[in-house]
Design an enzyme around this catalytic site. Structure first.
Site, PDB file in Angstrom:
ATOM      1  N   ASP A  30       0.850  -1.192   0.000  1.00  0.00           N
ATOM      2  CA  ASP A  30       0.000   0.000   0.000  1.00  0.00           C
ATOM      3  C   ASP A  30       0.887   1.243   0.000  1.00  0.00           C
ATOM      4  O   ASP A  30       1.871   1.305   0.751  1.00  0.00           O
ATOM      5  CB  ASP A  30      -0.913  -0.029   1.241  1.00  0.00           C
ATOM      6  CG  ASP A  30      -2.035   0.982   1.172  1.00  0.00           C
ATOM      7  OD1 ASP A  30      -1.743   2.192   1.030  1.00  0.00           O
ATOM      8  OD2 ASP A  30      -3.211   0.580   1.284  1.00  0.00           O
ATOM      9  N   ASN A  86     -13.053  -3.249   3.130  1.00  0.00           N
ATOM     10  CA  ASN A  86     -14.082  -2.213   3.205  1.00  0.00           C
ATOM     11  C   ASN A  86     -15.024  -2.270   2.002  1.00  0.00           C
ATOM     12  O   ASN A  86     -14.566  -2.388   0.869  1.00  0.00           O
ATOM     13  CB  ASN A  86     -13.419  -0.824   3.242  1.00  0.00           C
ATOM     14  CG  ASN A  86     -12.488  -0.658   4.434  1.00  0.00           C
ATOM     15  OD1 ASN A  86     -12.739  -1.181   5.510  1.00  0.00           O
ATOM     16  ND2 ASN A  86     -11.390   0.068   4.235  1.00  0.00           N
ATOM     17  N   HIS A  99     -10.718  -5.214  -2.703  1.00  0.00           N
ATOM     18  CA  HIS A  99      -9.351  -5.500  -2.235  1.00  0.00           C
ATOM     19  C   HIS A  99      -9.378  -5.835  -0.751  1.00  0.00           C
ATOM     20  O   HIS A  99     -10.308  -5.445  -0.039  1.00  0.00           O
ATOM     21  CB  HIS A  99      -8.407  -4.318  -2.501  1.00  0.00           C
ATOM     22  CG  HIS A  99      -8.909  -3.028  -1.948  1.00  0.00           C
ATOM     23  ND1 HIS A  99      -9.842  -2.250  -2.590  1.00  0.00           N
ATOM     24  CD2 HIS A  99      -8.623  -2.372  -0.793  1.00  0.00           C
ATOM     25  CE1 HIS A  99     -10.103  -1.171  -1.871  1.00  0.00           C
ATOM     26  NE2 HIS A  99      -9.372  -1.225  -0.760  1.00  0.00           N
TER      27      HIS A  99
HETATM   28  P1  AMP Z   1      -9.878   1.448   0.836  1.00  0.00           P
HETATM   29  O1  AMP Z   1      -9.977   2.691   1.672  1.00  0.00           O
HETATM   30  O2  AMP Z   1     -10.241   0.185   1.553  1.00  0.00           O
HETATM   31  O3  AMP Z   1     -10.616   1.590  -0.476  1.00  0.00           O
HETATM   32  O4  AMP Z   1      -8.344   1.284   0.530  1.00  0.00           O
HETATM   33  C1  AMP Z   1      -7.682   1.889  -0.523  1.00  0.00           C
HETATM   34  C2  AMP Z   1      -6.209   1.753  -0.223  1.00  0.00           C
HETATM   35  O5  AMP Z   1      -5.501   1.863  -1.434  1.00  0.00           O
HETATM   36  C3  AMP Z   1      -5.643   2.824   0.711  1.00  0.00           C
HETATM   37  O6  AMP Z   1      -5.010   2.185   1.825  1.00  0.00           O
HETATM   38  C4  AMP Z   1      -4.637   3.580  -0.155  1.00  0.00           C
HETATM   39  O7  AMP Z   1      -3.495   3.972   0.567  1.00  0.00           O
HETATM   40  C5  AMP Z   1      -4.296   2.547  -1.203  1.00  0.00           C
HETATM   41  N1  AMP Z   1      -3.897   3.056  -2.523  1.00  0.00           N
HETATM   42  C6  AMP Z   1      -4.561   3.963  -3.281  1.00  0.00           C
HETATM   43  N2  AMP Z   1      -3.932   4.126  -4.466  1.00  0.00           N
HETATM   44  C7  AMP Z   1      -2.854   3.291  -4.432  1.00  0.00           C
HETATM   45  C8  AMP Z   1      -1.822   3.001  -5.352  1.00  0.00           C
HETATM   46  N3  AMP Z   1      -1.747   3.605  -6.542  1.00  0.00           N
HETATM   47  N4  AMP Z   1      -0.884   2.079  -5.015  1.00  0.00           N
HETATM   48  C9  AMP Z   1      -0.939   1.465  -3.803  1.00  0.00           C
HETATM   49  N5  AMP Z   1      -1.902   1.685  -2.902  1.00  0.00           N
HETATM   50  C10 AMP Z   1      -2.841   2.599  -3.194  1.00  0.00           C
END
Ligand code: AMP
Ligand code: ZN
Length: 137
Positions: A30, A86, A99
């Site tokens: 992440d 989530n 995810h």
């Molecule tokens: P959620 O809030 O469950 O939708 O989680 C989305 C997650 O994706 C968050 O923890 C972000 O930090 C992560 N995230 C968003 N864009 C990227 C990216 N390009 N590469 C890696 N992680 C990401």
């Protein structure tokens, strides 16, 4: 999904720090980690959330997070591991491609995955059980 960032990452179109890849999944670090070693399990198939995930993919998720989660925890020398998933904005979802978060935990860390326990009244309990049973019909 052409515009989906996680489709692009899972498919390798956008580079990522990849811990693991197979024909159905990619596991990446992440970019905004809650803790050291925070990883995301991304199916290559686009489903917006858990409800849309085909059973065939869903059936592979737990064996995978069991394996990768254990490896990650050992590799990080963590004391614990949170598995977080989530669905919907109200639940904190920000990327609408299913995810699973693997969040290594360290004794005394200040990662905020906690809630104040409420209480379950008799009335609420009956109502919830009734509403759920209706959905099952
Ligand atoms: P959620 O809030 O469950 O939708 O989680 C989305 C997650 O994706 C968050 O923890 C972000 O930090 C992560 N995230 C968003 N864009 C990227 C990216 N390009 N590469 C890696 N992680 C990401
Ligand atoms: Zn997607």
């Amino acid at each position: 999904m052409k515009q989906c960032i996680f489709c692009k990452i899972a498919g390798g179109e956008i580079p990522s720090a990849t811990l693991y890849e197979d024909e159905d999944f990619r596991v990446i670090l992440d970019l905004g980690p809650a803790s050291k070693g925070h990883a995301l399990v991304l199916p290559k198939y686009h489903a917006a959330n858990l409800y849309e995930l085909p059973d065939e993919i869903a059936a592979k998720v737990f064996p995978l997070i069991k394996r990768i989660g254990g490896r990650l925890a050992r590799a990080m020398g963590s004391d614990g591991l949170n598995v977080v998933q989530n669905n919907g904005e109200a639940a904190g979802q920000t990327v609408f491609h299913f995810h699973v978060h693997l969040i290594p935990r360290y004794q005394g860390d200040q990662v905020g995955i906690a809630w104040e326990p409420g209480s379950l009244s008799e009335e609420q309990k009956e109502q919830i059980l009734k509403n759920y049973a209706k959905e099952e019909e």
